[in-house]
Structure formats: structure tokens, C-alpha cells
Design a protein around this motif. Structure first.
Motif, PDB file in Angstrom:
ATOM      1  N   GLU A 118      72.937  33.105  87.911  1.00 24.39           N
ATOM      2  CA  GLU A 118      71.959  33.310  86.831  1.00 24.39           C
ATOM      3  C   GLU A 118      72.541  34.146  85.692  1.00 24.39           C
ATOM      4  O   GLU A 118      73.200  35.173  85.926  1.00 24.39           O
ATOM      5  N   LEU A 163      62.033  25.509  94.860  1.00 26.16           N
ATOM      6  CA  LEU A 163      62.180  26.933  95.174  1.00 26.16           C
ATOM      7  C   LEU A 163      60.834  27.632  95.000  1.00 26.16           C
ATOM      8  O   LEU A 163      60.261  27.623  93.903  1.00 26.16           O
ATOM      9  N   THR A 207      61.259  25.553  90.440  1.00 25.39           N
ATOM     10  CA  THR A 207      60.347  26.387  91.225  1.00 25.39           C
ATOM     11  C   THR A 207      59.031  25.629  91.390  1.00 25.39           C
ATOM     12  O   THR A 207      58.696  24.753  90.584  1.00 25.39           O
ATOM     13  N   VAL A 247      62.420  27.596  86.061  1.00 25.70           N
ATOM     14  CA  VAL A 247      61.063  27.956  86.488  1.00 25.70           C
ATOM     15  C   VAL A 247      60.130  26.856  85.957  1.00 25.70           C
ATOM     16  O   VAL A 247      60.153  26.545  84.759  1.00 25.70           O
ATOM     17  N   VAL A 277      68.624  24.908  87.921  1.00 23.22           N
ATOM     18  CA  VAL A 277      67.279  25.318  88.324  1.00 23.22           C
ATOM     19  C   VAL A 277      66.550  25.918  87.119  1.00 23.22           C
ATOM     20  O   VAL A 277      67.162  26.574  86.283  1.00 23.22           O
ATOM     21  N   VAL A 307      72.946  30.295  93.682  1.00 24.62           N
ATOM     22  CA  VAL A 307      72.372  30.306  92.329  1.00 24.62           C
ATOM     23  C   VAL A 307      73.180  31.293  91.485  1.00 24.62           C
ATOM     24  O   VAL A 307      73.452  32.410  91.930  1.00 24.62           O
ATOM     25  N   ILE A 316      71.359  28.757  86.292  1.00 21.30           N
ATOM     26  CA  ILE A 316      70.159  29.031  85.471  1.00 21.30           C
ATOM     27  C   ILE A 316      70.645  29.965  84.377  1.00 21.30           C
ATOM     28  O   ILE A 316      71.014  31.110  84.632  1.00 21.30           O
ATOM     29  N   GLY A 352      59.858  30.498  94.203  1.00 24.39           N
ATOM     30  CA  GLY A 352      60.529  31.670  93.635  1.00 24.39           C
ATOM     31  C   GLY A 352      59.622  32.889  93.600  1.00 24.39           C
ATOM     32  O   GLY A 352      58.396  32.756  93.477  1.00 24.39           O
ATOM     33  N   ASP A 353      60.262  34.054  93.655  1.00 23.15           N
ATOM     34  CA  ASP A 353      59.450  35.269  93.491  1.00 23.15           C
ATOM     35  C   ASP A 353      59.018  35.424  92.032  1.00 23.15           C
ATOM     36  O   ASP A 353      58.236  36.319  91.697  1.00 23.15           O
ATOM     37  N   SER A 354      59.480  34.498  91.173  1.00 23.23           N
ATOM     38  CA  SER A 354      58.972  34.430  89.795  1.00 23.23           C
ATOM     39  C   SER A 354      57.470  34.161  89.798  1.00 23.23           C
ATOM     40  O   SER A 354      56.797  34.350  88.784  1.00 23.23           O
ATOM     41  N   ASP A 359      62.034  31.950  98.541  1.00 24.38           N
ATOM     42  CA  ASP A 359      62.710  33.113  97.957  1.00 24.38           C
ATOM     43  C   ASP A 359      62.238  34.345  98.731  1.00 24.38           C
ATOM     44  O   ASP A 359      61.032  34.604  98.803  1.00 24.38           O
ATOM     45  N   LYS A 401      66.309  32.048 100.213  1.00 23.82           N
ATOM     46  CA  LYS A 401      67.222  32.533  99.168  1.00 23.82           C
ATOM     47  C   LYS A 401      67.195  34.056  99.161  1.00 23.82           C
ATOM     48  O   LYS A 401      66.109  34.654  99.185  1.00 23.82           O
ATOM     49  N   HIS A 447      72.329  34.226  95.605  1.00 22.44           N
ATOM     50  CA  HIS A 447      71.893  34.375  94.204  1.00 22.44           C
ATOM     51  C   HIS A 447      72.736  35.493  93.580  1.00 22.44           C
ATOM     52  O   HIS A 447      72.622  36.654  93.992  1.00 22.44           O
TER      53      HIS A 447
HETATM   54  O1  KIV Z   1      62.281  33.362  91.429  1.00 23.02           O
HETATM   55  C1  KIV Z   1      62.841  32.499  90.746  1.00 23.02           C
HETATM   56  O2  KIV Z   1      62.214  31.714  90.034  1.00 23.02           O
HETATM   57  C2  KIV Z   1      64.292  32.424  90.829  1.00 23.02           C
HETATM   58  C3  KIV Z   1      64.959  31.460  89.890  1.00 23.02           C
HETATM   59  C4  KIV Z   1      65.023  32.070  88.565  1.00 23.02           C
HETATM   60  C5  KIV Z   1      66.297  31.057  90.392  1.00 23.02           C
HETATM   61  O3  KIV Z   1      64.896  33.124  91.564  1.00 23.02           O
END
Ligand code: KIV
Length: 287
Positions: A184, A43, A24, A217, A215, A182, A205, A45-47, A85, A114, A139
Motif C-alpha cells: 500500500e 476483503l 473490499t 475499497v 485492490v 498487499v 493499492i 477490510g477494517d476500512s 482483515d 490478512k 500487508h
Molecule cells: O481495510 C482495507 O480496506 C484494507 C485495504 C486498503 C487493503 O486493508
């Protein structure tokens, strides 16, 4: 001339058995360094909701925030493919609105989007996006945007029946046009079973060693996010300690008068300094 990682590159890597990497990224400089390090896919990511914005879960970010972070990552990525994402509820709407939102990410420079899950709506959306020329990353397994339904961060595919269900979902996404998926929080044996039955490249992940790519974070990798450490994450550094150490030293230096020093300030010319600082015997920097 730097050769950009594309859908074809990922396909070729899968065919030749070469593992690929995804991390990410949420900002320009980090994206630049990860790109220079050879990471194949970045990525957004929405993380970002949890590790950058401090929200409780990933569902709290929307299109507006994801657009800002995606723009920054696009600026830093020269070789890596940038995957945006899609935030919670940005693609669970009617298909035209979902396509419009995904299209926005491509317009600002992302190379793929994604989306999570595999119900009829998602399958239809993957088909339509692919028809529009938008590469889709699926995902499956644990899908964080459904955590309220799944009862938290829970390992999926923990028995034969649910493993076979996930395998069927991967096949559906593959048929619909997803170019990679992905996976997870899935036991390694379940991921291996799925990997042996599908053609689409799998990015794991917390899904063990048999996927085609991995993948993580980036804040977990750097040891920067400290609220919790997922079992599957590996910390390659302790950025929390590094940041705290830097800030502590800076705090001391300012308070002790050690920052800034003479090399860190700007000066007037000697003459101007002398006439400005009337009564001063000598120029401050010729002492
Ligand atoms: O948002 C994110 O970081 C993710 C990863 C965990 C794949 O979707």
C-alpha cells in the motif's frame, strides 16, 4: 458447479501473468454482486470502520464487529475467496491468542486472513498460521493500523534504502508462508523493483501498475464514501448522488401523497372492505 478461487488459483494466475482483482466488501448483497462480476478476492477490510461505521480510523473496530461483517460477506461469495482483515490488537497479542482469533474467522467461513507488518512476532505468527492451514495475506508499505507511528497516510518506500527494506520484508513474509502480500502507498518504481525480486504475488493499492493484482475499497469505487478521495482510487459511479436522488424523490412522494400507490398496498376482499368501511358506497379498489 462454481469453482472457488483458492490459494492455488492465485498462484496459477501469478505464474501465467494474469492479473487478479480484490475489492473490499462488508455486506451480503454487495459481496454477491462483486462475486457475480468476477472479482477474485473479497476483503472484509477494517476500512469498514471508516466507510461503514463512520469511525475516525481503522483501529476502532474489534473482533466482534469484524466477525459480523465477515459472516455477511461469506454468505454472498460463491466464487471469490473471502479474506478477513484481522483488526488492530487482535493479533498483536501472544501467539496462541492471535491464532485463536484468526481461527475464529476461518471457522465462520473466511478463506484467509490478512495481517499487517513484518516484525519478529508477525513472522512467527505467519509461520504458525500456515502450519495450522490458515492462508495468510501480508500487508506492507503503508500499514494503516500503524498510522499513529507513521504520522498519518504517508507514502512508504520513497527512497532506495526504504524500498530495499520493504523488499526484504516481502521476502521474509514469503518465506514465512504468506501466499500474497498487499503493498500500500508505494511509488510505482519501488513496487516494480520489489516485484522483480520476489515470487509471492503482490496486490497493489496506490502502488502503481506492476503488481500482480489490485485492490480498492469498494465504497471508493462506487463513489459512495465522500469524506475524502485517495489519489490512487478510481470512482466508477456516483453512488452518493444516486442515494441522495432516491431519498429526495421518496421524501417528496411521501409528503405529496404519491407513495404508496394502489399497486403498493394490500386490499381486503370487496365484501369485507364494504362491510368494514360502513357507509362507503363502493369498494375502494373497484372505483
Ligand atoms: O481495510 C482495507 O480496506 C484494507 C485495504 C486498503 C487493503 O486493508
Amino acid at each position: 458447479m462454481i469453482k472457488k478461487v483458492t490459494v492455488k488459483t492465485i498462484k496459477r494466475m501469478k505464474e501465467s501473468g494474469e492479473k487478479f482483482t480484490m475489492l473490499t466488501a462488508y455486506d451480503y448483497s454487495t459481496a454477491k454482486y462483486l462475486d457475480e462480476a468476477g472479482i477474485d478476492m473479497l476483503l472484509v477490510g477494517d476500512s469498514v470502520a471508516m466507510v461503514i461505521l463512520g469511525y475516525e480510523n481503522t483501529n476502532a473496530v474489534g473482533m466482534e464487529e469484524m466477525t459480523i461483517f465477515t459472516k455477511a460477506v461469506v454468505k454472498g461469495a460463491k466464487r471469490a475467496m473471502v479474506v478477513a482483515d484481522m483488526p488492530f490488537m487482535s493479533y498483536h497479542t501472544d501467539i496462541p491468542t492471535a491464532i485463536k482469533n484468526c481461527g475464529e474467522m476461518i471457522k465462520i467461513g473466511a478463506n484467509a486472513v490478512k495481517i499487517e507488518g513484518c516484525n519478529d512476532h508477525i513472522i512467527e505468527l505467519v509461520k504458525r498460521l500456515t502450519e495450522c492451514g490458515i492462508p495468510v495475506v501480508g500487508h506492507l508499505g503503508f500499514t494503516p493500523q500503524s498510522q499513529n507511528l507513521l504520522g498519518g497516510f504517508v507514502v512508504q518506500g520513497k527512497n532506495i534504502e526504504t524500498t530495499k527494506q520493504i523488499c526484504e520484508q516481502v521476502k521474509k513474509l514469503e518465506e514465512a508462508g504468506a501466499f500474497t502480500v498487499v503493498l500500500e502507498l508505494v511509488p510505482e518504481e519501488s513496487a516494480k523493483y520489489i516485484h522483480e525480486r520476489v515470487n509471492v504475488p503482490l496486490i497493489g493499492i496506490g502502488a502503481g501498475r506492476y503488481c500482480d493484482g489490485q485492490v480498492l475499497v469498494c465504497d471508493d469505487l462506487f463513489g459512495k464514501f465522500s469524506d475524502f478521495k485517495p489519489k490512487f482510487a478510481r470512482r466508477y459511479a456516483d453512488m452518493q448522488a444516486l442515494i441522495t436522488e432516491c431519498a429526495t424523490k421518496y421524501n417528496e412522494d411521501v409528503k405529496n401523497g404519491n407513495f404508496p400507490n394502489d399497486e403498493e398496498v394490500f386490499h381486503l376482499s370487496c365484501e369485507d372492505a364494504q362491510s368494514l368501511l360502513e357507509g362507503e358506497k363502493e369498494c375502494c379498489y373497484t372505483k
